[in-house]
Design an enzyme around this catalytic site. Sequence first.
Site: not given
Length: 577
Positions: A449, A462
């Site tokens: 990501s 995350y």
Amino acid sequence: MSTRPHRYVSTSDGQHLAVHTHGSPDRPTLVLVHGYPDNSTVWDALIDALLPDFHVVAYDVRGAGRSTAPDDRSGYLVDRLADDLRAVVDAVSPDRPVHLVAHDWGSIQTWHAVTEPEHAHRFASFTSISGPDLDHAGHWLRKAPDGVRNVLRQMVRSGYIGFFSLPGLPEAAWLSGIGGLALAGLERVGGGPRVPARRSTRDHLNGLALYRVNMPRRFARPVERRTTVPVQALAPTHDAFMVEQVQSNAGRWVEDFRFHRFQGGHWSLRSNPAPVARRVRAFVEEIESGTSRPKTDPALRRTRRHGGAFAGQVAVITGAGSGIGRCLSFELAERGARIVAVDIDGPSAERTAELCAMITPGAAARRVDVTDADAVRGLAAWVDDEYGAPDLVVNNAGIGVAGPFLEAATEDIERVVDVNLWGVINGCRAFAPMMIEAGGGGRIVNTASAASYLPSRLYGAYSATKAAVLALSRSLRGELAGRGITVTAVCPGLIDTGIISNARLSGMGEIGRAKERLNRLYRLRGYTPEKAAARIAGALDSDPELVPVTAEAHVGLALSRLSPAALRAYARLAPPV
């Protein structure tokens, strides 16, 4: 020269081809066609690997080995060479179609034969190694469907063709021994054989006519040449003479086409024949069993934007039930891949596979929890039994968690680590050994990501998992480079996939309203998973280390390298929710 037993087959213009046969004629017949400046002995190692299962035939093409040579240069026209192949096939297997395996110039002439309608019925399949059809290559050079950069790369690698076309100089190079020394060095590129091949001066000199009589006319006026014969193209990862896109683009002209890479150089079939033998055996057994995958609708094939970079390849994609995983499954299926759609939501995976199968037959679905290492190993074993080693594995399954790190529930942090990090670890550890054993050439893609290099007050847990995926991918890329496996990390950015709707939120007030605000932000960004999938699939052509997808992912990556202080300051800001 070889002292192996041989017989002679006469051609329509009076040449005599030395044909060497091995094994029982009761088994499926493989006919091996060598390239330049080789003779049939180039196949010796591969014959040993294939002989237990097949009746293997290798012959010296005209002008090479023990075969006779025409007096006139026109005797080397590719039409003559294709007719020679027909004569050999009729002699060794008059009542049953044969399976063809060809390398280099052998592939060029065999392509010409299988794309001749009057010859096609003689051939059950064709495996091409490091050799295109000249007409296909001519169209590829003119239209540059894979970009001008790849055309320029191919032109550089084909510089020797211009040299071979010069009068006198190539002959002088071979006769003086300089050409032989240069060829010995090129043979070793990509881990090729250290022992020179058994070639004679005659092999070197006669074959020059192949270039002088065929190249100008085929590249200047390429025609459309199609075939219904099932074809697989095998491309070494370190081929000194060919870029793989020339070979994969042949999918535009073949109804049933597969493209596979394997680790090695142009002549690695001599030093490491196992990957080639594995692909040939699997392909022939599939054809012989009558279970060959259904052909794609020709109308659909004409609508494909790419000629076959993923054609016939097996792609395992986790998290394929929705979002980027589902869209990437569709994108790769459109490019010819057979998809294994994996998701913890079984019905969603089945729906993805069902839709992929409408694009390219052969898709399948499996319900697997990627956090369960045993289940992922079981998935890998099933794929190996059903398809063989995959060409592409995309570890894409992931979940979101947002909110202040110190307020997050322990079980939420454990879950996001299990799915986002351990899911990738399990996938890599289950599939990489299988891909290595198959001979390399495969790809592993891990979804990280932009949050892996963009710190945030909102996505601490995350971001940590995705940063770990990025670091793992970079490290594994180095570890597997020598084994022929490439590893790529994908950093999408803000993609409207619906991940927020399923994310766990902590410390952000009323959860429903917080999710709606975050979803609105993703919708306003407007970058769809379809666009992300197209970007990812297109980028894989060059095997990059990292694929930032959206503009913010690119900008964030640049800032992480040029001005990390700016990102640290950004991380102190309250998120806009």
